[in-house]
Design a protein around this motif. Structure first.
Motif, PDB file in Angstrom:
ATOM      1  N   MET A   1       0.748  -1.149  -0.105  1.00 17.90           N
ATOM      2  CA  MET A   1       0.060  -0.199   0.276  1.00 17.90           C
ATOM      3  C   MET A   1       0.862   1.317   0.146  1.00 17.90           C
ATOM      4  N   GLY A   2       2.049   1.134   0.655  1.00 25.35           N
ATOM      5  CA  GLY A   2       2.799   2.400   0.811  1.00 25.35           C
ATOM      6  C   GLY A   2       3.285   2.890  -0.483  1.00 25.35           C
ATOM      7  N   GLU A   3       3.506   2.006  -1.261  1.00 24.55           N
ATOM      8  CA  GLU A   3       4.018   2.565  -2.867  1.00 24.55           C
ATOM      9  C   GLU A   3       2.717   3.100  -3.611  1.00 24.55           C
ATOM     10  N   SER A   4       1.632   2.564  -3.444  1.00 23.99           N
ATOM     11  CA  SER A   4       0.302   3.145  -3.705  1.00 23.99           C
ATOM     12  C   SER A   4       0.284   4.437  -3.373  1.00 23.99           C
ATOM     13  N   VAL A   5       0.507   4.912  -2.139  1.00 24.38           N
ATOM     14  CA  VAL A   5       0.443   6.022  -1.217  1.00 24.38           C
ATOM     15  C   VAL A   5       1.364   7.016  -1.918  1.00 24.38           C
ATOM     16  N   ASP A   6       2.627   6.669  -2.177  1.00 19.78           N
ATOM     17  CA  ASP A   6       3.466   7.424  -2.805  1.00 19.78           C
ATOM     18  C   ASP A   6       3.346   7.885  -4.183  1.00 19.78           C
ATOM     19  N   ARG A  33       4.358   8.591   6.321  1.00 21.96           N
ATOM     20  CA  ARG A  33       5.103   8.726   5.245  1.00 21.96           C
ATOM     21  C   ARG A  33       5.383  10.204   4.844  1.00 21.96           C
ATOM     22  N   SER A  34       6.418  10.743   4.819  1.00 28.52           N
ATOM     23  CA  SER A  34       6.499  12.506   4.539  1.00 28.52           C
ATOM     24  C   SER A  34       7.219  12.292   3.329  1.00 28.52           C
ATOM     25  N   TYR A  35       7.147  13.676   2.753  1.00 30.44           N
ATOM     26  CA  TYR A  35       7.345  13.899   1.448  1.00 30.44           C
ATOM     27  C   TYR A  35       7.958  15.356   1.316  1.00 30.44           C
ATOM     28  N   GLY A  36       8.857  15.974   0.465  1.00 30.72           N
ATOM     29  CA  GLY A  36       9.159  17.182   0.127  1.00 30.72           C
ATOM     30  C   GLY A  36      10.098  17.906   1.575  1.00 30.72           C
ATOM     31  N   TYR A  37       9.921  19.294   1.549  1.00 32.93           N
ATOM     32  CA  TYR A  37      10.592  19.688   2.578  1.00 32.93           C
ATOM     33  C   TYR A  37       9.653  20.671   3.546  1.00 32.93           C
ATOM     34  N   ALA A  38      10.040  20.294   4.852  1.00 29.60           N
ATOM     35  CA  ALA A  38       9.250  21.490   5.958  1.00 29.60           C
ATOM     36  C   ALA A  38       9.762  22.780   6.025  1.00 29.60           C
ATOM     37  N   ASP A  39      10.964  22.964   5.374  1.00 26.57           N
ATOM     38  CA  ASP A  39      11.787  24.288   5.255  1.00 26.57           C
ATOM     39  C   ASP A  39      12.679  24.257   4.132  1.00 26.57           C
ATOM     40  N   LEU A  40      12.176  24.715   3.021  1.00 31.84           N
ATOM     41  CA  LEU A  40      13.168  24.921   1.793  1.00 31.84           C
ATOM     42  C   LEU A  40      14.236  25.603   2.060  1.00 31.84           C
ATOM     43  N   ALA A 322      -7.707   6.765   1.439  1.00 32.61           N
ATOM     44  CA  ALA A 322      -8.786   5.935   1.847  1.00 32.61           C
ATOM     45  C   ALA A 322      -9.237   4.745   1.334  1.00 32.61           C
ATOM     46  N   ARG A 323      -9.581   5.123  -0.184  1.00 27.40           N
ATOM     47  CA  ARG A 323     -10.246   3.988  -0.882  1.00 27.40           C
ATOM     48  C   ARG A 323      -9.289   2.847  -1.176  1.00 27.40           C
ATOM     49  N   LEU A 324      -7.894   3.057  -0.783  1.00 31.88           N
ATOM     50  CA  LEU A 324      -6.989   1.791  -0.849  1.00 31.88           C
ATOM     51  C   LEU A 324      -7.224   1.008   0.031  1.00 31.88           C
ATOM     52  N   PHE A 325      -7.943   1.284   1.124  1.00 34.36           N
ATOM     53  CA  PHE A 325      -7.987   0.354   2.315  1.00 34.36           C
ATOM     54  C   PHE A 325      -9.512   0.038   2.721  1.00 34.36           C
TER      55      PHE A 325
END
Length: 326
Positions: A1-6, A33-40, A322-325
């Motif tokens: 599922m993680g890859e689908s969320v990614d 999971r987290s993505y990108g930057y909190a502080d660019l 949500a629909r993935l689950f």
């Protein structure tokens, strides 16, 4: 599922403002999971510990504070607002705490009567909202006869928490909500008083570039949107919705009851929660941040998406996850 969320979160990956995604199934975190930057600017990546400004997702904490004080016998949901804030004009006579909780008070929007040229250096606080509303001798409609989303109503609720508890609102949240639940890094942020650990800064896409847009003139109002939290801590908040560790069962039922229709035919409103079909949810939108929490209580499924950017609004993304689950 993680890859689908990614795959669904592709737009938040790389050299861009980020996002954190939480999926809780049957009481267990199955995606964090987290993505990108909190502080660019400082190149600090987003993580599950990153604290985002929740904006209006904060309203469920304000509502819970009122319900806690009702459990304590310190106030009643049918109390007139002027019992607690007598400086409000007579036009508020018929408004109760329940009207404030459900956006059925008819209060004038404080954003409409504040100085339109106010800047982030001239921030409005909850007490200033009261002062602004003291000047409004009218309401949009008779209290209880309509619905109009009201940030000001939740700022007033924060002030009522202070009056009924004898504590600053931020201190009440810390002592009665965050600390007991183990949400040790969640804070109702007050500049010069508190700090935000692992803070995400907000960004707007301007002329094709992400530029910091973290604060506005209304960012210091706590009751309607001033809490910072992370997906790590919101795991604990979600767990508290299923048992008596914070609110008892009658109070939790009150919060989740669809008390009023809204301006969207698919949505009703409880106490700090929107109600659509089997879901309890709330979004949060403010300069630099877009967030959502969607809960399926009967299925024991929750999806949280926190982002530090103005766009896009993540509610549909959360439903896709949500629909993935389901």
């Amino acid at each position: 599922m993680g890859e689908s969320v990614d795959a669904l979160m592709r737009d938040y990956q790389g050299d861009v403002p980020g996002a954190s995604v939480l999926v809780i199934e049957n009481g267990k975190s199955v995606v964090s999971r987290s993505y990108g930057y909190a502080d660019l600017e400082k190149r600090i990546a987003a993580s599950p510990r990153t604290n985002y400004r929740l904006a209006s997702v904060s309203k469920q904490f304000t509502a819970a504070s009122i319900l806690l004080l009702a459990q304590d016998g310190k106030l009643g949901l049918d109390d007139p607002v002027r019992k607690w804030l007598p400086s409000l004009p007579a036009s508020a006579d018929a408004i109760t705490l329940k009207h404030l909780l459900t956006h059925t008070s008819g209060l004038i929007d404080y954003e409409e009567v504040m100085a339109q040229d106010a800047t982030e250096n001239e921030q409005v606080h909850d007490a200033d909202v009261l002062r602004l509303l003291e000047t409004q001798g009218r309401t949009y409609f008779a209290p209880g006869s309509g619905y109009r989303y009201s940030n000001g109503g939740y700022a007033l609720l924060a002030l009522i928490v202070e009056k009924a508890s004898g504590k600053r609102y931020a201190a009440f949240l810390h002592d009665r909500v965050f600390e007991p639940l183990g949400m040790k890094r969640t804070v109702a942020y007050e500049k010069g008083v508190s700090e935000v650990a692992d803070r995400a800064y907000g960004y707007s896409l301007i002329d094709g570039r992400w530029q910091r847009a973290d604060q506005s003139s209304t960012s210091a109002v706590l009751g309607d949107g001033g809490i910072y939290s992370s997906i790590d801590d919101l795991t604990k908040w979600d767990a508290a919705q299923y048992d008596d560790r914070l609110l008892d069962a009658p109070s939790r039922k009150l919060a989740a009851t669809p008390w009023t229709k809204t301006d969207d035919p698919a949505v009703e409103y409880g106490y700090g929660w929107r109600v659509t079909g089997e879901t309890l949810w709330h979004s949060g939108e403010t300069i630099g941040f877009r967030n959502v929490i969607v809960r399926y209580p009967q299925r024991k499924l929750t999806v949280v998406v926190l982002t530090n950017r103005d766009d896009p609004e993540p509610y549909k993304k959360a439903l896709q996850i949500a629909r993935l689950f389901l």
